[in-house]
Structures are given as structure tokens and as C-alpha cells.
Write a protein that holds these residues in place. Structure first.
Motif, PDB file in Angstrom:
ATOM      1  N   ARG A 149       0.847  -1.191   0.000  1.00 61.71           N
ATOM      2  CA  ARG A 149       0.000   0.000   0.000  1.00 61.71           C
ATOM      3  C   ARG A 149       0.884   1.243   0.000  1.00 61.71           C
ATOM      4  O   ARG A 149       1.816   1.352   0.783  1.00 61.71           O
ATOM      5  CB  ARG A 149      -0.912   0.019   1.213  1.00 61.71           C
ATOM      6  CG  ARG A 149      -1.926   1.151   1.129  1.00 61.71           C
ATOM      7  CD  ARG A 149      -2.993   1.007   2.153  1.00 61.71           C
ATOM      8  NE  ARG A 149      -4.259   1.315   1.497  1.00 61.71           N
ATOM      9  CZ  ARG A 149      -5.424   1.074   2.015  1.00 61.71           C
ATOM     10  NH1 ARG A 149      -5.528   0.477   3.159  1.00 61.71           N
ATOM     11  NH2 ARG A 149      -6.520   1.409   1.382  1.00 61.71           N
ATOM     12  N   ALA A 150       0.576   2.168  -0.903  1.00 63.01           N
ATOM     13  CA  ALA A 150       1.283   3.451  -0.998  1.00 63.01           C
ATOM     14  C   ALA A 150       0.227   4.531  -1.172  1.00 63.01           C
ATOM     15  O   ALA A 150      -0.308   4.707  -2.270  1.00 63.01           O
ATOM     16  CB  ALA A 150       2.253   3.443  -2.173  1.00 63.01           C
ATOM     17  N   GLY A 151      -0.096   5.224  -0.080  1.00 62.08           N
ATOM     18  CA  GLY A 151      -1.143   6.238  -0.150  1.00 62.08           C
ATOM     19  C   GLY A 151      -2.468   5.597  -0.500  1.00 62.08           C
ATOM     20  O   GLY A 151      -2.931   4.688   0.180  1.00 62.08           O
ATOM     21  N   THR A 152      -3.053   6.029  -1.599  1.00 60.83           N
ATOM     22  CA  THR A 152      -4.347   5.481  -2.024  1.00 60.83           C
ATOM     23  C   THR A 152      -4.196   4.340  -3.028  1.00 60.83           C
ATOM     24  O   THR A 152      -5.185   3.836  -3.540  1.00 60.83           O
ATOM     25  CB  THR A 152      -5.220   6.574  -2.668  1.00 60.83           C
ATOM     26  OG1 THR A 152      -4.558   7.057  -3.835  1.00 60.83           O
ATOM     27  CG2 THR A 152      -5.483   7.708  -1.690  1.00 60.83           C
ATOM     28  N   LEU A 153      -2.961   3.941  -3.292  1.00 64.34           N
ATOM     29  CA  LEU A 153      -2.707   2.867  -4.251  1.00 64.34           C
ATOM     30  C   LEU A 153      -2.465   1.546  -3.547  1.00 64.34           C
ATOM     31  O   LEU A 153      -1.876   1.498  -2.467  1.00 64.34           O
ATOM     32  CB  LEU A 153      -1.493   3.192  -5.115  1.00 64.34           C
ATOM     33  CG  LEU A 153      -1.620   4.424  -5.995  1.00 64.34           C
ATOM     34  CD1 LEU A 153      -0.280   4.742  -6.632  1.00 64.34           C
ATOM     35  CD2 LEU A 153      -2.683   4.206  -7.056  1.00 64.34           C
ATOM     36  N   LEU A 154      -2.890   0.482  -4.194  1.00 65.74           N
ATOM     37  CA  LEU A 154      -2.639  -0.863  -3.692  1.00 65.74           C
ATOM     38  C   LEU A 154      -2.012  -1.665  -4.823  1.00 65.74           C
ATOM     39  O   LEU A 154      -2.593  -1.791  -5.906  1.00 65.74           O
ATOM     40  CB  LEU A 154      -3.947  -1.516  -3.231  1.00 65.74           C
ATOM     41  CG  LEU A 154      -3.809  -2.905  -2.615  1.00 65.74           C
ATOM     42  CD1 LEU A 154      -2.999  -2.847  -1.316  1.00 65.74           C
ATOM     43  CD2 LEU A 154      -5.198  -3.492  -2.349  1.00 65.74           C
ATOM     44  N   TYR A 155      -0.816  -2.169  -4.567  1.00 67.85           N
ATOM     45  CA  TYR A 155      -0.115  -3.021  -5.523  1.00 67.85           C
ATOM     46  C   TYR A 155      -0.283  -4.456  -5.044  1.00 67.85           C
ATOM     47  O   TYR A 155      -0.118  -4.748  -3.859  1.00 67.85           O
ATOM     48  CB  TYR A 155       1.367  -2.661  -5.588  1.00 67.85           C
ATOM     49  CG  TYR A 155       1.603  -1.291  -6.167  1.00 67.85           C
ATOM     50  CD1 TYR A 155       1.762  -1.124  -7.537  1.00 67.85           C
ATOM     51  CD2 TYR A 155       1.631  -0.161  -5.354  1.00 67.85           C
ATOM     52  CE1 TYR A 155       1.951   0.137  -8.079  1.00 67.85           C
ATOM     53  CE2 TYR A 155       1.824   1.102  -5.890  1.00 67.85           C
ATOM     54  CZ  TYR A 155       1.989   1.245  -7.244  1.00 67.85           C
ATOM     55  OH  TYR A 155       2.170   2.490  -7.786  1.00 67.85           O
ATOM     56  N   ILE A 156      -0.629  -5.345  -5.979  1.00 64.09           N
ATOM     57  CA  ILE A 156      -0.917  -6.736  -5.636  1.00 64.09           C
ATOM     58  C   ILE A 156      -0.158  -7.636  -6.608  1.00 64.09           C
ATOM     59  O   ILE A 156      -0.193  -7.420  -7.825  1.00 64.09           O
ATOM     60  CB  ILE A 156      -2.427  -7.042  -5.755  1.00 64.09           C
ATOM     61  CG1 ILE A 156      -3.243  -6.109  -4.866  1.00 64.09           C
ATOM     62  CG2 ILE A 156      -2.707  -8.503  -5.424  1.00 64.09           C
ATOM     63  CD1 ILE A 156      -4.729  -6.120  -5.159  1.00 64.09           C
ATOM     64  N   LYS A 157       0.486  -8.647  -6.049  1.00 69.38           N
ATOM     65  CA  LYS A 157       1.111  -9.679  -6.866  1.00 69.38           C
ATOM     66  C   LYS A 157       0.748 -11.028  -6.267  1.00 69.38           C
ATOM     67  O   LYS A 157       0.768 -11.195  -5.049  1.00 69.38           O
ATOM     68  CB  LYS A 157       2.627  -9.504  -6.900  1.00 69.38           C
ATOM     69  CG  LYS A 157       3.041  -8.249  -7.675  1.00 69.38           C
ATOM     70  CD  LYS A 157       4.514  -7.980  -7.588  1.00 69.38           C
ATOM     71  CE  LYS A 157       5.280  -8.797  -8.576  1.00 69.38           C
ATOM     72  NZ  LYS A 157       6.706  -8.389  -8.651  1.00 69.38           N
TER      73      LYS A 157
END
Length: 184
Positions: free
Chosen positions: A114-122
Motif C-alpha cells: 500500500r502506498a497512499g491510495t494505491l494498492l499493488y498486488i502480486k
């Protein structure tokens, strides 16, 4: 040393070290396209983004990660931000994304960053199965993403690993879906 571009619509902020050349410039945006190295052509980066539904806006231009790596990330970035980075740190400053973070797992794992309002998923099992960046400004967005993921990748077969902003809070939220959630 690295710098970060945090994009939100047409604005950006550039957090740069006071001196030196950064190793890389991390771009935080949900508009990130991953391509196999063999399919990447820098001259076609803008077309690839457009075909993926992430076309550059009038004030943007595409940047990409190291084309020598197995996976190349292409991202639209405000032209002013690119010019600032290139002017301050040189024309060869490489760009990257959290989606290119490499991790080794011994069991099937869903990685959340999670970075601020972003969600990175792998999602990993023996191979990388999914890599996605999404807007997730609130807990409900995160939980919706987790629920949808577990439909495709059953939670009983996967552990979860969390990083980024508020990892312990993220861990608590994801424990309702995954038996094992670790902070990295």
C-alpha cells in the motif's frame, strides 16, 4: 538512493535527495502496464498504454523501467515531472514501480503493497500469476480487492505478505481472508 514520483491526476511531487544521482525513480500510479521484455519496444510504449486503456493524457508521456529485465513496466507520467527528473539527474535515470519488486516465497503468496491510495498486488505460486495496481483509497476498497482475489486464488491455498503504508493495520484487515499474514 532513490527518488519517488507520487502521481495524483495531473499533479506530482518530486522527493529528491539533495545531492547525487538516484539509483532509480519510483513512479506511484495505478496506470502501470507490465510487458515481457521480448514484447517491449520503447517506440511503441505509448501505443501499448493506449491499447491497455491507460492512454497518455495530453500533458503526459510514457516512461519505462529497465528494458534489459525480464519484465518491463510502462507508465504515463506528466511530461513536466519527466523533464524535472531528467534535468536534475540526467537522461539515463531509470524509472521503476513497486510492481517490479522481486520477492522469493516458499509457498503460494499474495503480496500487498500500500502506498497512499494505491494498492499493488502480486500473486505467486510457482510462478507470478497476477500483478496489478489499483486505486484503493479506503479500507472498503482494500477488502473488496481481497474478496475478489480470493475468488480466483482461494485464500486457503495462499499466505499473504504486506508492505508499505501501515503494514500492521493492513495485516489486521487481511486476516479475515488469509490464515497467515506477515509484514515484510
Amino acid at each position: 538512493m532513490s527518488i519517488q514520483l507520487k502521481l495524483s491526476g495531473h499533479s506530482f511531487s518530486l522527493e529528491a535527495p539533495s545531492a547525487g544521482i538516484p539509483e532509480e525513480c519510483t513512479v506511484y500510479t495505478a496506470r502501470t502496464l507490465l510487458l515481457p521484455r521480448d514484447e517491449f519496444d520503447a517506440a511503441q510504449a505509448e501505443l501499448c498504454l493506449r491499447l491497455a486503456g491507460m492512454a497518455c493524457r495530453a500533458d503526459e508521456r510514457p516512461v519505462h523501467s529497465d528494458p534489459q529485465q525480464q519484465i518491463v513496466a510502462v507508465m504515463p507520467v506528466p511530461a513536466a515531472a519527466v523533464e524535472t527528473v531528467r534535468r536534475q539527474f540526467g537522461p539515463q535515470t531509470p524509472f521503476t514501480t513497486p510492481l517490479l519488486t522481486l520477492r522469493k516465497y516458499t509457498e503460494p503468496t499474495v503480496w500487498f503493497y500500500r502506498a497512499g491510495t494505491l494498492l499493488y498486488i502480486k500473486v505467486y505460486d510457482t510462478l507470478l500469476r497476477l500483478a496489478e495496481a489499483i486505486e484503493a483509497p479506503g479500507d472498503a476498497d482494500l477488502l473488496c480487492a481481497a474478496e475478489r482475489l480470493t475468488r480466483e486464488f482461494p485464500a486457503e491455498h495462499y499466505a499473504a505478505a504486506v508492505e508499505g503504508d501501515e503494514p500492521h493495520r493492513l495485516r489486521r484487515l487481511l486476516q479475515r481472508y488469509f490464515k497467515r499474514v506477515t509484514c515484510e
